[in-house]
Design a protein around this motif. Structure first.
Motif, PDB file in Angstrom:
ATOM      1  N   ASP A 196       0.776  -1.221   0.038  1.00 28.09           N
ATOM      2  CA  ASP A 196       0.039   0.169   0.058  1.00 28.09           C
ATOM      3  C   ASP A 196       0.900   1.214  -0.084  1.00 28.09           C
ATOM      4  OD1 ASP A 196      -2.196   1.397   0.081  1.00 28.09           O
ATOM      5  OD2 ASP A 196      -2.619   1.075   2.253  1.00 28.09           O
ATOM      6  N   ALA A 197       0.432   2.090  -0.781  1.00 27.70           N
ATOM      7  CA  ALA A 197       1.215   3.425  -0.739  1.00 27.70           C
ATOM      8  C   ALA A 197       0.152   4.326  -0.228  1.00 27.70           C
ATOM      9  CB  ALA A 197       1.674   3.807  -2.249  1.00 27.70           C
ATOM     10  N   THR A 198       0.546   5.058   0.532  1.00 29.55           N
ATOM     11  CA  THR A 198      -0.364   6.079   1.268  1.00 29.55           C
ATOM     12  C   THR A 198       0.461   7.317   1.751  1.00 29.55           C
ATOM     13  OG1 THR A 198       0.223   5.164   3.471  1.00 29.55           O
ATOM     14  CG2 THR A 198      -1.707   4.210   2.529  1.00 29.55           C
ATOM     15  N   PRO A 199      -0.518   8.548   1.816  1.00 28.13           N
ATOM     16  CA  PRO A 199      -2.003   8.448   1.718  1.00 28.13           C
ATOM     17  C   PRO A 199      -2.476   8.670   0.238  1.00 28.13           C
ATOM     18  CG  PRO A 199      -1.043  10.785   2.260  1.00 28.13           C
ATOM     19  CD  PRO A 199       0.046   9.789   2.194  1.00 28.13           C
ATOM     20  N   GLU A 200      -3.670   8.553   0.028  1.00 30.51           N
ATOM     21  CA  GLU A 200      -4.223   8.637  -1.396  1.00 30.51           C
ATOM     22  C   GLU A 200      -5.499   9.250  -1.311  1.00 30.51           C
ATOM     23  OE1 GLU A 200      -4.742   4.633  -3.385  1.00 30.51           O
ATOM     24  OE2 GLU A 200      -3.532   3.782  -1.904  1.00 30.51           O
ATOM     25  N   PRO A 201      -5.496  10.301  -1.919  1.00 34.10           N
ATOM     26  CA  PRO A 201      -4.371  11.189  -2.652  1.00 34.10           C
ATOM     27  C   PRO A 201      -3.669  11.755  -2.025  1.00 34.10           C
ATOM     28  CG  PRO A 201      -6.600  12.494  -2.936  1.00 34.10           C
ATOM     29  CD  PRO A 201      -6.909  11.160  -2.043  1.00 34.10           C
ATOM     30  N   VAL A 202      -2.435  12.326  -2.533  1.00 33.33           N
ATOM     31  CA  VAL A 202      -1.417  12.803  -1.685  1.00 33.33           C
ATOM     32  C   VAL A 202      -1.038  14.296  -2.486  1.00 33.33           C
ATOM     33  CG1 VAL A 202       0.495  11.767  -3.034  1.00 33.33           C
ATOM     34  CG2 VAL A 202       0.953  12.552  -0.797  1.00 33.33           C
ATOM     35  N   ARG A 203      -0.581  15.124  -1.512  1.00 30.14           N
ATOM     36  CA  ARG A 203      -0.392  16.608  -2.377  1.00 30.14           C
ATOM     37  C   ARG A 203       0.712  16.442  -2.925  1.00 30.14           C
ATOM     38  NH1 ARG A 203      -3.823  20.867  -1.142  1.00 30.14           N
ATOM     39  NH2 ARG A 203      -5.263  20.502   0.653  1.00 30.14           N
ATOM     40  N   ARG A 204       0.925  17.329  -3.944  1.00 30.03           N
ATOM     41  CA  ARG A 204       2.411  17.225  -4.548  1.00 30.03           C
ATOM     42  C   ARG A 204       3.596  17.758  -3.946  1.00 30.03           C
ATOM     43  NH1 ARG A 204       2.278  20.640 -10.161  1.00 30.03           N
ATOM     44  NH2 ARG A 204       1.038  18.479 -10.743  1.00 30.03           N
ATOM     45  N   GLY A 205       4.733  17.224  -3.871  1.00 28.35           N
ATOM     46  CA  GLY A 205       5.761  17.499  -3.058  1.00 28.35           C
ATOM     47  C   GLY A 205       5.577  16.808  -1.562  1.00 28.35           C
ATOM     48  N   GLY A 309      10.741 -14.740  -8.196  1.00 30.75           N
ATOM     49  CA  GLY A 309      10.446 -13.393  -8.118  1.00 30.75           C
ATOM     50  C   GLY A 309       8.993 -13.257  -7.892  1.00 30.75           C
ATOM     51  N   SER A 310       8.735 -11.820  -7.223  1.00 34.58           N
ATOM     52  CA  SER A 310       7.231 -11.590  -7.276  1.00 34.58           C
ATOM     53  C   SER A 310       7.092 -10.082  -7.111  1.00 34.58           C
ATOM     54  CB  SER A 310       6.595 -12.020  -5.926  1.00 34.58           C
ATOM     55  OG  SER A 310       7.568 -11.754  -4.764  1.00 34.58           O
ATOM     56  N   GLN A 311       6.058  -9.652  -7.306  1.00 41.15           N
ATOM     57  CA  GLN A 311       5.810  -7.975  -7.244  1.00 41.15           C
ATOM     58  C   GLN A 311       4.373  -7.544  -7.112  1.00 41.15           C
ATOM     59  OE1 GLN A 311       6.944  -6.921 -11.564  1.00 41.15           O
ATOM     60  NE2 GLN A 311       4.877  -7.270 -12.064  1.00 41.15           N
ATOM     61  N   ALA A 312       4.266  -6.321  -6.506  1.00 40.68           N
ATOM     62  CA  ALA A 312       2.907  -5.917  -6.459  1.00 40.68           C
ATOM     63  C   ALA A 312       3.055  -3.956  -6.811  1.00 40.68           C
ATOM     64  CB  ALA A 312       2.499  -6.066  -5.019  1.00 40.68           C
ATOM     65  N   GLN A 313       1.784  -3.527  -7.189  1.00 43.25           N
ATOM     66  CA  GLN A 313       1.691  -2.313  -7.431  1.00 43.25           C
ATOM     67  C   GLN A 313       0.611  -1.485  -6.969  1.00 43.25           C
ATOM     68  OE1 GLN A 313       2.043  -2.735 -11.700  1.00 43.25           O
ATOM     69  NE2 GLN A 313       0.021  -2.586 -11.860  1.00 43.25           N
ATOM     70  N   ASP A 314       0.382  -0.277  -6.558  1.00 39.81           N
ATOM     71  CA  ASP A 314      -0.531   0.679  -6.306  1.00 39.81           C
ATOM     72  C   ASP A 314      -0.745   1.912  -6.866  1.00 39.81           C
ATOM     73  OD1 ASP A 314      -2.647   1.376  -4.695  1.00 39.81           O
ATOM     74  OD2 ASP A 314      -1.674   1.942  -2.963  1.00 39.81           O
ATOM     75  N   TYR A 315      -1.898   2.375  -7.368  1.00 42.32           N
ATOM     76  CA  TYR A 315      -1.822   3.679  -8.128  1.00 42.32           C
ATOM     77  C   TYR A 315      -2.200   4.848  -7.122  1.00 42.32           C
ATOM     78  CZ  TYR A 315      -3.692   7.452 -10.937  1.00 42.32           C
ATOM     79  OH  TYR A 315      -3.816   8.497 -11.805  1.00 42.32           O
ATOM     80  N   VAL A 316      -1.518   6.052  -7.152  1.00 39.65           N
ATOM     81  CA  VAL A 316      -1.723   7.054  -6.310  1.00 39.65           C
ATOM     82  C   VAL A 316      -2.001   8.615  -7.246  1.00 39.65           C
ATOM     83  CG1 VAL A 316      -0.740   8.615  -4.490  1.00 39.65           C
ATOM     84  CG2 VAL A 316      -0.118   6.098  -4.598  1.00 39.65           C
ATOM     85  N   LYS A 317      -2.935   9.130  -6.788  1.00 40.81           N
ATOM     86  CA  LYS A 317      -3.293  10.545  -7.309  1.00 40.81           C
ATOM     87  C   LYS A 317      -2.494  11.536  -6.715  1.00 40.81           C
ATOM     88  CE  LYS A 317      -6.807  13.280  -9.101  1.00 40.81           C
ATOM     89  NZ  LYS A 317      -8.551  13.356  -9.292  1.00 40.81           N
ATOM     90  N   VAL A 318      -1.829  12.309  -7.400  1.00 48.70           N
ATOM     91  CA  VAL A 318      -1.139  13.813  -6.874  1.00 48.70           C
ATOM     92  C   VAL A 318      -2.097  14.722  -7.203  1.00 48.70           C
ATOM     93  CG1 VAL A 318       0.790  15.088  -6.740  1.00 48.70           C
ATOM     94  CG2 VAL A 318       0.834  12.493  -7.048  1.00 48.70           C
ATOM     95  N   VAL A 319      -2.598  15.476  -6.046  1.00 46.47           N
ATOM     96  CA  VAL A 319      -3.073  16.850  -6.397  1.00 46.47           C
ATOM     97  C   VAL A 319      -2.516  17.877  -5.436  1.00 46.47           C
ATOM     98  CG1 VAL A 319      -5.318  15.671  -5.866  1.00 46.47           C
ATOM     99  CG2 VAL A 319      -4.325  16.360  -3.915  1.00 46.47           C
ATOM    100  N   ARG A 320      -2.808  19.173  -6.090  1.00 44.82           N
ATOM    101  CA  ARG A 320      -1.962  20.677  -5.763  1.00 44.82           C
ATOM    102  C   ARG A 320      -2.585  20.988  -4.181  1.00 44.82           C
ATOM    103  NH1 ARG A 320      -2.085  24.207 -11.103  1.00 44.82           N
ATOM    104  NH2 ARG A 320      -0.904  22.518 -12.548  1.00 44.82           N
TER     105      ARG A 320
END
Length: 320
Positions: A196-205, A309-320
């Motif tokens: 998991d990549a958090t937080p979602e969404p995240v502010r730019r920078g 081998g193995s892998q996983a992924q997560d989409y994150v939206k960046v907001v201003r």
């Protein structure tokens, strides 16, 4: 003089009449009221003595509470060698039970022909001494290579002191040592869970937190593989490996392994390597990255000796 004597005689006569009509209880207080005579021919039940009455007063009667407290099977799993046998024992603990029966059922759900029943005859055991009655009993069966492998079951039925019928079941595995699954092709399987990549969404920078766990399979078919870096070491002591699964399963932590972090921006087909994380003793990994654009974050384990081998992924939206 004669007139005075007559007066005294009259007074004495009046006093005697008064005494004759005075009730007994109006005496000087020393007299006791006597009970009336009982009618002839009438039967009277004698009252209990004071000692017996005090003994029965406040006495609580115990109410039976029938239960099957536990059913234990040993050993589990049962591993039978080609020309050997294994004795399996089922131990049952009960409370306030009059009789018990134990049966063993095959994987197909049928009762095995070697049924065992035990218990106490009803009658004298219907009575109890006002206290809870706890009991333990056990029965054994002998398993050989001729018995079916798979999930067996011990079925217990009991009759309580109050006539209530109770049931309980306990499963156990039966395996054969002479049987081996086909050797797995290639290295052992691994996987990344809970990424998991958090937080979602995240502010730019701002920074994103990346976390997850790296795991490795320890069972192939119904056999437990003890060595993480090899699939040739077989140990049949694990009860979590089940028959008929011709693939890797039953996952465990995989520690001290490098895990690469990648990022692919939205609208792009290129993955960019960002850094490397390392799994800890629990297989978990954690790290922080700075978010500048919306896109997909991925973690990848490239594998190692005997490990896939193995892998996983997560989409994150960046907001201003």
């Amino acid at each position: 003089m004669a007139k005075r004597v007559a007066t005294v005689l009259v007074a004495a006569a009046m006093g005697a009449a008064t005494l004759a009509t005075t009730p007994a209880y109006a005496d000087d207080g020393s007299s006791r009221l006597s009970p009336p005579d009982r009618p002839t021919g009438q039967f009277t039940q004698p009252s209990p003595s004071g000692q017996s009455a005090r003994k029965d007063f406040g006495k609580k009667h115990y109410v039976p509470d029938p239960r099957i407290l536990s059913v234990h099977v040993s050993p589990d799993p049962v591993v039978v060698k080609r020309r050997g046998s294994v004795q399996v024992t089922a131990t049952v603990r009960t409370k306030d039970v009059r009789s018990v029966s134990i049966e063993v059922w095959e994987p197909s759900g049928r009762r095995h022909h070697e049924q065992h029943r035990f218990g106490k005859q009803s009658g004298e055991h219907d009575r109890h001494d006002g206290k809870a009655r706890y009991g333990t009993a056990s029965r054994s069966w002998t398993f050989t290579s001729g018995h079916t492998t798979g999930q067996w079951k011990v079925h217990v039925e009991a009759i309580g002191l109050d006539g209530k019928r109770l049931t309980a079941d306990r499963g156990f595995q039966v395996k054969q040592d002479r049987w081996r699954p086909k050797p797995p092709k290639g290295p052992k399987a691994t996987r990344i869970v809970g990424f998991d990549a958090t937080p979602e969404p995240v502010r730019r920078g701002h920074k994103l937190k990346l976390r997850g766990k790296l795991q490795v399979a320890r069972c192939y078919a119904d056999w437990y593989y003890r060595d993480w870096n090899s699939y040739v070491s077989v140990h049949h002591g694990s009860g979590s490996c089940h028959d008929g699964r011709s693939y890797w399963h039953d996952w465990n932590r995989l520690s001290h392994q490098d895990i690469d972090v990648y990022f692919q921006a939205s609208g792009s087909r290129v993955w960019k390597r960002v850094g490397t994380l390392k799994s800890n003793s629990d297989g978990g990994f954690y790290g922080k990255v700075r978010a500048t654009r919306s896109g997909t974050w991925a973690v990848k384990f490239d594998g190692a000796r005997g490990l896939k081998g193995s892998q996983a992924q997560d989409y994150v939206k960046v907001v201003r």
